[in-house]
Design an enzyme around this catalytic site. Structure first.
Site, PDB file in Angstrom:
ATOM      1  N   HIS A  25     -60.624   3.350 -18.727  1.00 33.80           N
ATOM      2  CA  HIS A  25     -60.721   4.474 -17.778  1.00 33.80           C
ATOM      3  C   HIS A  25     -61.748   5.496 -18.273  1.00 33.80           C
ATOM      4  O   HIS A  25     -62.568   5.982 -17.503  1.00 33.80           O
ATOM      5  CB  HIS A  25     -59.373   5.209 -17.650  1.00 33.80           C
ATOM      6  N   LYS A  49     -42.684   4.172  -8.397  1.00 34.85           N
ATOM      7  CA  LYS A  49     -43.055   3.521  -9.655  1.00 34.85           C
ATOM      8  C   LYS A  49     -42.239   4.175 -10.763  1.00 34.85           C
ATOM      9  O   LYS A  49     -41.897   5.341 -10.673  1.00 34.85           O
ATOM     10  CB  LYS A  49     -44.546   3.731  -9.940  1.00 34.85           C
ATOM     11  N   ARG A  98     -62.715  -4.913 -13.240  1.00 34.97           N
ATOM     12  CA  ARG A  98     -62.806  -5.572 -14.544  1.00 34.97           C
ATOM     13  C   ARG A  98     -63.159  -7.041 -14.391  1.00 34.97           C
ATOM     14  O   ARG A  98     -63.979  -7.571 -15.108  1.00 34.97           O
ATOM     15  CB  ARG A  98     -61.466  -5.449 -15.293  1.00 34.97           C
ATOM     16  N   SER A 136     -53.462  -0.427 -18.611  1.00 39.11           N
ATOM     17  CA  SER A 136     -52.380   0.427 -19.108  1.00 39.11           C
ATOM     18  C   SER A 136     -51.124  -0.420 -19.343  1.00 39.11           C
ATOM     19  O   SER A 136     -50.408  -0.239 -20.324  1.00 39.11           O
ATOM     20  CB  SER A 136     -52.052   1.527 -18.095  1.00 39.11           C
TER      21      SER A 136
HETATM   22  O1  PNS Z   1     -54.274   2.731 -10.886  1.00 39.64           O
HETATM   23  P1  PNS Z   1     -53.766   2.078  -9.622  1.00 39.64           P
HETATM   24  O2  PNS Z   1     -52.254   2.015  -9.671  1.00 39.64           O
HETATM   25  O3  PNS Z   1     -54.409   0.749  -9.373  1.00 39.64           O
HETATM   26  O4  PNS Z   1     -54.191   3.054  -8.412  1.00 39.64           O
HETATM   27  C1  PNS Z   1     -53.847   2.735  -7.080  1.00 39.64           C
HETATM   28  C2  PNS Z   1     -54.139   3.913  -6.124  1.00 39.64           C
HETATM   29  C3  PNS Z   1     -53.499   5.194  -6.630  1.00 39.64           C
HETATM   30  C4  PNS Z   1     -55.653   4.106  -6.029  1.00 39.64           C
HETATM   31  C5  PNS Z   1     -53.592   3.533  -4.715  1.00 39.64           C
HETATM   32  O5  PNS Z   1     -52.277   3.095  -4.852  1.00 39.64           O
HETATM   33  C6  PNS Z   1     -53.634   4.689  -3.730  1.00 39.64           C
HETATM   34  O6  PNS Z   1     -54.702   5.100  -3.322  1.00 39.64           O
HETATM   35  N1  PNS Z   1     -52.452   5.211  -3.340  1.00 39.64           N
HETATM   36  C7  PNS Z   1     -52.342   6.350  -2.471  1.00 39.64           C
HETATM   37  C8  PNS Z   1     -51.686   5.984  -1.145  1.00 39.64           C
HETATM   38  C9  PNS Z   1     -52.720   5.382  -0.216  1.00 39.64           C
HETATM   39  O7  PNS Z   1     -53.695   5.999   0.155  1.00 39.64           O
HETATM   40  N2  PNS Z   1     -52.486   4.114   0.153  1.00 39.64           N
HETATM   41  C10 PNS Z   1     -53.375   3.340   0.976  1.00 39.64           C
HETATM   42  C11 PNS Z   1     -54.445   2.682   0.139  1.00 39.64           C
HETATM   43  S1  PNS Z   1     -55.472   1.633   1.094  1.00 39.64           S
END
Ligand code: PNS
Length: 168
Positions: A25, A49, A98, A136
């Protein structure tokens, strides 16, 4: 609606769980913040989560490692990412890739976000080879089982993991 011209200030959001922040990150933040006027690292508040660290702890850990980058901010958000980005005046969502295995999920999210807000563009950056296997989840698993995570997370994060997981 697409703006015809580049906004005077390009604001990018780098969203994620960051539970905890890894050197992968951090590499993306350091490389990404050179490309945009303002760079917001945004932690999703998600009650479903079960994180190891609270959002506040994750924000503290992030702030400790990005404080030397003047255009980087740390924040948290709830609800739809594109709505948050809109409120912040951001036109870019930055995500790291990645390996091929990340691509499918990232493509789905990018296309959905574009459908919701065509004026906000998702930009992908490739993780450096040195970081392409770090996540993570694996860091927590390996550390929790007694493995060595030197070089995978910033030292301040390793110290927090040590405290949280009770390793001396
Ligand atoms: O680090 P992560 O867990 O891969 O991040 C995922 C994240 C936070 C980018 C994604 O879950 C997100 O944007 N969540 C917010 C809710 C949302 O907008 N959902 C629709 C996504 S298309």
């Amino acid at each position: 609606m697409h703006a015809a011209t580049k906004p005077p200030q390009v604001i990018a959001i780098y969203p994620g769980s960051f539970d905890p922040i890894t050197n992968g990150h951090l590499d993306l933040i350091v490389r990404g913040c050179r490309l945009f006027d303002k760079f917001i690292v945004a932690i999703l508040r998600n009650e479903n989560k079960q994180p190891l660290f609270s959002v506040e702890e994750r924000m503290e850990m992030l702030r400790e490692v990005v404080s030397c980058y003047a255009n980087v901010e740390v924040d948290s958000f709830e609800g739809l990412l594109v709505d948050y980005a809109g409120r912040k005046g951001a036109t870019v969502l930055l995500r790291g890739i990645r390996a091929i295995s990340d691509y499918e999920y990232e493509l789905q999210m990018a296309l959905m976000n574009r459908r919701l807000r065509p004026d906000i563009e998702t930009v992908f950056m490739m993780a450096s080879e040195a970081h392409s296997f770090i996540s993570s989840r694996l860091v927590k698993e390996v550390f929790g089982l007694g493995g060595n995570i030197d070089g995978l997370v910033p030292p301040s994060v390793e110290a927090r993991l040590r405290k949280r997981l009770g390793r001396s």
